[in-house]
Design a protein around this motif. Structure first.
Motif, PDB file in Angstrom:
ATOM      1  N   GLN A  77       1.109 -10.505   5.216  1.00  0.00           N
ATOM      2  CA  GLN A  77       0.971  -9.692   4.004  1.00  0.00           C
ATOM      3  C   GLN A  77      -0.005  -8.538   4.232  1.00  0.00           C
ATOM      4  O   GLN A  77       0.239  -7.404   3.799  1.00  0.00           O
ATOM      5  N   GLU A  78      -1.124  -8.810   4.911  1.00  0.00           N
ATOM      6  CA  GLU A  78      -2.069  -7.740   5.210  1.00  0.00           C
ATOM      7  C   GLU A  78      -1.385  -6.638   6.013  1.00  0.00           C
ATOM      8  O   GLU A  78      -1.580  -5.443   5.763  1.00  0.00           O
ATOM      9  N   GLY A  79      -0.580  -7.048   7.005  1.00  0.00           N
ATOM     10  CA  GLY A  79       0.138  -6.064   7.805  1.00  0.00           C
ATOM     11  C   GLY A  79       1.094  -5.236   6.969  1.00  0.00           C
ATOM     12  O   GLY A  79       1.218  -4.019   7.166  1.00  0.00           O
ATOM     13  N   ARG A  80       1.783  -5.864   6.027  1.00  0.00           N
ATOM     14  CA  ARG A  80       2.744  -5.147   5.182  1.00  0.00           C
ATOM     15  C   ARG A  80       2.035  -4.130   4.281  1.00  0.00           C
ATOM     16  O   ARG A  80       2.478  -2.984   4.145  1.00  0.00           O
ATOM     17  N   TYR A  81       0.944  -4.541   3.664  1.00  0.00           N
ATOM     18  CA  TYR A  81       0.246  -3.623   2.769  1.00  0.00           C
ATOM     19  C   TYR A  81      -0.395  -2.467   3.550  1.00  0.00           C
ATOM     20  O   TYR A  81      -0.376  -1.315   3.100  1.00  0.00           O
ATOM     21  N   THR A  82      -0.964  -2.770   4.704  1.00  0.00           N
ATOM     22  CA  THR A  82      -1.583  -1.716   5.502  1.00  0.00           C
ATOM     23  C   THR A  82      -0.526  -0.751   6.026  1.00  0.00           C
ATOM     24  O   THR A  82      -0.735   0.470   6.059  1.00  0.00           O
ATOM     25  N   PHE A  83       0.626  -1.276   6.432  1.00  0.00           N
ATOM     26  CA  PHE A  83       1.721  -0.402   6.863  1.00  0.00           C
ATOM     27  C   PHE A  83       2.134   0.525   5.720  1.00  0.00           C
ATOM     28  O   PHE A  83       2.370   1.726   5.929  1.00  0.00           O
ATOM     29  N   ARG A  84       2.247  -0.030   4.508  1.00  0.00           N
ATOM     30  CA  ARG A  84       2.652   0.777   3.356  1.00  0.00           C
ATOM     31  C   ARG A  84       1.699   1.955   3.164  1.00  0.00           C
ATOM     32  O   ARG A  84       2.137   3.089   2.887  1.00  0.00           O
ATOM     33  N   ALA A  85       0.399   1.696   3.310  1.00  0.00           N
ATOM     34  CA  ALA A  85      -0.586   2.763   3.152  1.00  0.00           C
ATOM     35  C   ALA A  85      -0.458   3.798   4.264  1.00  0.00           C
ATOM     36  O   ALA A  85      -0.483   5.007   4.015  1.00  0.00           O
ATOM     37  N   ALA A  86      -0.321   3.346   5.507  1.00  0.00           N
ATOM     38  CA  ALA A  86      -0.206   4.270   6.634  1.00  0.00           C
ATOM     39  C   ALA A  86       1.075   5.101   6.540  1.00  0.00           C
ATOM     40  O   ALA A  86       1.077   6.304   6.832  1.00  0.00           O
ATOM     41  N   GLN A  87       2.161   4.455   6.126  1.00  0.00           N
ATOM     42  CA  GLN A  87       3.423   5.172   6.026  1.00  0.00           C
ATOM     43  C   GLN A  87       3.361   6.205   4.903  1.00  0.00           C
ATOM     44  O   GLN A  87       3.899   7.311   5.038  1.00  0.00           O
ATOM     45  N   ARG A  88       2.682   5.875   3.821  1.00  0.00           N
ATOM     46  CA  ARG A  88       2.521   6.831   2.719  1.00  0.00           C
ATOM     47  C   ARG A  88       1.692   8.028   3.177  1.00  0.00           C
ATOM     48  O   ARG A  88       1.939   9.168   2.782  1.00  0.00           O
ATOM     49  N   TRP A  89       0.708   7.779   4.019  1.00  0.00           N
ATOM     50  CA  TRP A  89      -0.173   8.849   4.495  1.00  0.00           C
ATOM     51  C   TRP A  89       0.517   9.722   5.544  1.00  0.00           C
ATOM     52  O   TRP A  89       0.442  10.952   5.491  1.00  0.00           O
TER      53      TRP A  89
END
Length: 304
Positions: A114-126
């Motif tokens: 889950q941590e990986g998914r949320y962090t990916f979401r932030a990086a992809q948005r950026w």
């Protein structure tokens, strides 16, 4: 559309970080305040993974201070979670109950995936586009890849910098044999873990404080501290391996709380980049906390 104010409290091995975020309709979430209170959990974690009494006092005091700050900012809704430092501690359940009893807040936990998914979401948005995101935390590391806002693959492993330091680099400064053993173990585990990571990614992103600090330490060009270069990282590791804790603390920008783990983080980052086949990581200023904020924004927008 009514504004919703959310307090996102991230309790990690170095600090409890509170971000107060305003969410309104379809607009991007806006951060209005950020507080950081030291926890220094790694300093009070034994070899068997137990948080000692002083460590628990720092933990509850840090959360209490964040609650007071949230109250001053009229935060009605909280999202609170602890990362691997508490989640994986031998007495993590006791720590969680103690925090709830002292502060009224119940710490949640995300799995490594889950941590990986949320962090990916932030990086992809950026950053946007096709992406492989890597994050080296205190207890775990995550690698997530995908083309859109959600990752198509996520890997989480107990190869965080603080955990590896406790397991392999117990002498200060570490012996050469300890450094070589750590390097062998990390490389061997990553070779197995990364076999199924999609090849040919267009860009690689690094999230989290460990990778950001390594980019600052290894890159002599201050204007490019948003890049971690593999060659520069390899030049940095021998120097870090010869320094004791005081020497690492004296390096520019290295805080006391991260001085112990920076060598293990560098060894892991080098192996990650080499195994992924990239010579650079773009350092992303957004991470897990921002990914959680984006989740709350999506929930509010859809009414779920």
């Amino acid at each position: 559309m009514r504004r919703v104010r959310v307090g996102v409290l991230d309790v990690g091995s170095v600090a409890a970080k509170l971000e107060i975020i305003d969410v309104r309709g379809r607009k991007p979430p806006r951060s209005t305040s950020l507080a950081r209170v030291p926890t220094r959990l790694a300093e009070g974690t034994s070899a068997n993974g137990e948080l000692d009494a002083r460590c628990l006092r720092r933990l509850t005091a840090a959360v209490q201070q964040c609650v007071r700050i949230g109250s001053r900012h009229d935060v009605p809704m909280w999202v609170t979670y602890a990362t691997a430092a508490v989640r994986d501690a031998a007495n993590g359940r006791h720590a969680r109950r103690l925090v709830e009893a002292e502060t009224g807040l119940r710490l949640g936990f995300f799995t490594g995936e889950q941590e990986g998914r949320y962090t990916f979401r932030a990086a992809q948005r950026w950053l946007g586009g096709e992406l492989t995101m890597v994050d080296i935390g205190g207890g775990t590391l995550e690698v997530a890849s995908g083309h859109g806002p959600e990752p198509e693959s996520v890997i989480s492993a107990p190869l965080g910098a603080a955990r590896l330091t406790r397991q392999f680099l117990r002498i200060d400064p570490p012996r050469g044999s300890q450094v070589r053993r750590l390097t062998e173990v990390v490389d061997g585990q990553l070779a197995e873990l990364l076999r199924d990571v999609p090849a040919g990614q267009r860009q690689f992103a690094g999230a989290g404080k460990v990778l950001k600090l390594l980019a600052q330490l290894s890159n002599e060009d201050a204007a490019r501290e948003d890049l971690l270069l593999l060659d520069d990282l390899r030049d940095c590791i021998p120097r870090l391996s010869t320094l004791d804790r005081a020497g690492r603390c004296a390096l520019p920008g290295v805080p006391r709380a991260r001085a112990d783990r920076i060598l293990a983080g560098a060894i892991t980052a080098e192996a990650l980049m080499r195994r992924l086949g990239t010579d650079q990581l773009r350092i992303c200023p957004w991470g897990l906390r921002e990914g959680v904020a984006l989740r709350e924004h999506a929930r509010h927008r859809t009414g779920r």
